[in-house]
Design an enzyme around this catalytic site. Structure first.
Site, PDB file in Angstrom:
ATOM      1  N   SER A 106       0.831  -1.208   0.000  1.00  0.00           N
ATOM      2  CA  SER A 106       0.000   0.000   0.000  1.00  0.00           C
ATOM      3  C   SER A 106       0.857   1.245   0.000  1.00  0.00           C
ATOM      4  O   SER A 106       1.836   1.354   0.731  1.00  0.00           O
ATOM      5  CB  SER A 106      -0.898   0.024   1.234  1.00  0.00           C
ATOM      6  N   LYS A 107       0.498   2.225  -0.831  1.00  0.00           N
ATOM      7  CA  LYS A 107       1.256   3.480  -0.884  1.00  0.00           C
ATOM      8  C   LYS A 107       1.037   4.313   0.370  1.00  0.00           C
ATOM      9  O   LYS A 107       1.741   5.284   0.601  1.00  0.00           O
ATOM     10  CB  LYS A 107       0.879   4.279  -2.132  1.00  0.00           C
ATOM     11  N   ARG A 108       0.067   3.921   1.178  1.00  0.00           N
ATOM     12  CA  ARG A 108      -0.206   4.692   2.385  1.00  0.00           C
ATOM     13  C   ARG A 108       0.764   4.343   3.518  1.00  0.00           C
ATOM     14  O   ARG A 108       0.848   5.043   4.508  1.00  0.00           O
ATOM     15  CB  ARG A 108      -1.645   4.476   2.854  1.00  0.00           C
TER      16      ARG A 108
END
Length: 484
Positions: free
Chosen positions: A258-260
């Protein structure tokens, strides 16, 4: 010339949403787009898709631009340098979207929908209870323009929906082959909150047409968006675009990265001491490999060898051990003077004033470094001898008295060496014959430990050459004192 043999110049874009920092997945997408453009003498465009006004932030745009520049993936057109098809931020193209939205409404290919969130939720639940995939029922589809106009004048809440034709959408993915979607399962999608607030799946195909984009290479998580965007293109009779959808990058447990999460932020890898050349090389091998299976490739080699047809369909596993190994290889290959510049952010300022010592130390330590951040802990003793316990001087069962005697013997030999000859080769010639008499471990272990103050370090001859005669003798005196 493009890959299918036509003479249309390739124009390809990377269009990030500035809703968070640049992450590994987006960086890989950029790289594959950039390589494809370079291979075919095309144009690489950076476009900022900031239609999500609530979450888009200028600092994220700056982070994305800085990250791509760090990787040396420069663009031919973009928000910072302009170009013939600007502006290159969606937030600055609202007049363009409004023009196309009005056209769809005028041609009866779109309509205003006044259904409340509560109504839509009830519809969704009803369809799910029947085992159907949720989609909009089309309740507002046949409202007359007159009735819609009255509701808009009253200030009724509304969105603009596209009239999705009940047809099969088919396209040939350059990686996955023929892909089909049944558009009747999609329903009439929302394409704008109003004439000045378009949504992603409307603004994107408009921009791609206006900017004359020929190819779109992006992650497979965008596959559900592709038929929607193709339908918008067809509604305006736009030129066909060629698509390629990259495999997802998976965590070691095969879950999606996840880019988060901070650990997948590109900037995080930079701050942890990874070289940009490493990251580029590593990203290229996430889902692709050259025919000869070469593992270490610079940008120019990647341009020559990259081939979309060699990209795998299955997910690419993110292997941190492989990343560390690659980084270590690039550190070893990099000239020590150049590394001294790259390493500045990872060391104390006073180390930087001792340029000669720094370069020599890097030369001695780079074989053991996995990241630039490793250097400080590995090399600190060259700049200041740490306070250490006398026990680290001990070789096997040797008594302190014997260790001290051996160090005194070595000191006597070393102080007789002319400073001009105090180098690794000459030191080995003088010391190694002594080890045949007094024992290799018995002499060299205490010597190395006394010089470094550590249980693990480069060999004593490399250390002495870098420290010089006076500092070497001083450190031996410190060790002898500790043993007394």
């Amino acid at each position: 010339m493009i890959a299918d043999g036509s003479k249309k110049p390739i124009r390809i874009r990377f269009a990030p949403s500035p809703t968070g920092p640049l992450h590994i997945g987006s960086a890989r997408t950029t790289l594959f787009n950039w390589l494809f453009a370079k291979q075919h003498n095309g144009r690489f465009i950076l476009r900022v898709d900031d239609t999500d006004t609530e979450r888009s932030k200028p600092e994220y745009e700056q982070n994305i631009i800085a990250g791509l520049k760090w990787l040396e993936l420069n663009w031919d057109e973009g928000p910072d340098i302009g170009g013939s098809y600007g502006p290159y931020r969606q937030s600055e193209r609202l007049d363009i979207y409004e023009k196309y939205l009005r056209r769809l409404l005028d041609e009866n290919k779109a309509y205003y929908c006044f259904c409340s969130k509560e109504e839509l939720e009830e519809e969704r639940k009803a369809m799910l209870s029947q085992g159907l995939s949720p989609k909009y029922s089309g309740k507002c589809r046949n409202l007359s323009k007159e009735e819609s106009g009255k509701q808009i004048e009253r200030g009724d809440s509304s969105v603009i929906r596209f009239k999705t034709p009940p047809k099969e959408v088919e396209f040939n993915d350059l990686i996955r082959g023929k892909i089909k979607f049944d558009a009747s399962l999609i329903g009439d999608i929302v394409i704008a909150k109003n004439l000045r607030e378009p949504l992603y799946n409307f603004a994107t195909p408009i921009d791609d047409f206006e900017m004359k984009i020929t190819h779109i290479i992006r992650g497979e998580d965008h596959l559900p968006n592709t038929p929607k965007q193709i339908l918008i293109q067809e509604a305006f009779n736009f030129n066909e675009i060629k698509y390629a959808h990259l495999p997802l990058i998976l965590a070691p447990d095969r879950s999606k990265l996840s880019k988060r999460y901070l650990e997948t932020s590109l900037n995080d890898y930079r701050l942890n001491g990874y070289l940009p050349e490493t990251i580029v090389n590593f990203l290229a091998l996430l889902g692709w490999h050259p025919e000869d299976d070469q593992e270490i490739l610079n940008l120019q080699e990647l341009i020559q060898k990259f081939n979309l047809k060699k990209i795998q369909k299955a997910g690419a596993i993110f292997n941190i051990e492989k990343l560390e190994w690659l980084n270590a290889q690039y550190i070893k290959k990099t000239d020590s003077v150049e590394l001294a510049e790259k390493i500045k952010d990872f060391i104390p300022e006073n180390w930087q004033t001792k340029k000669d010592l720094l370069v020599k130390t890097i030369e001695a330590e780079k074989e053991r470094m996995k990241t630039l951040a490793d250097f400080k802990e590995l090399a600190d003793f060259f700049f200041e001898l740490p306070d250490y316990e006398p026990s680290i001087l001990k070789w096997q069962e040797m008594e302190n008295e014997k260790i001290a005697a051996n160090l005194k013997l070595l000191r006597t030999e070393l102080e007789n060496i002319d400073g001009m000859n105090f180098n690794k080769d000459n030191l080995e010639k003088i010391i190694m014959p002594l080890t045949e008499v007094w024992g290799r471990g018995e002499l060299l272990w205490p010597l190395r430990a006394a010089l470094s103050g550590k249980r693990a370090s480069p060999g004593p001859f490399e250390i002495m050459e870098i420290l010089g005669e006076q500092e070497t003798l001083k450190r031996l005196d410190t060790a002898i004192t500790k043993l007394s």
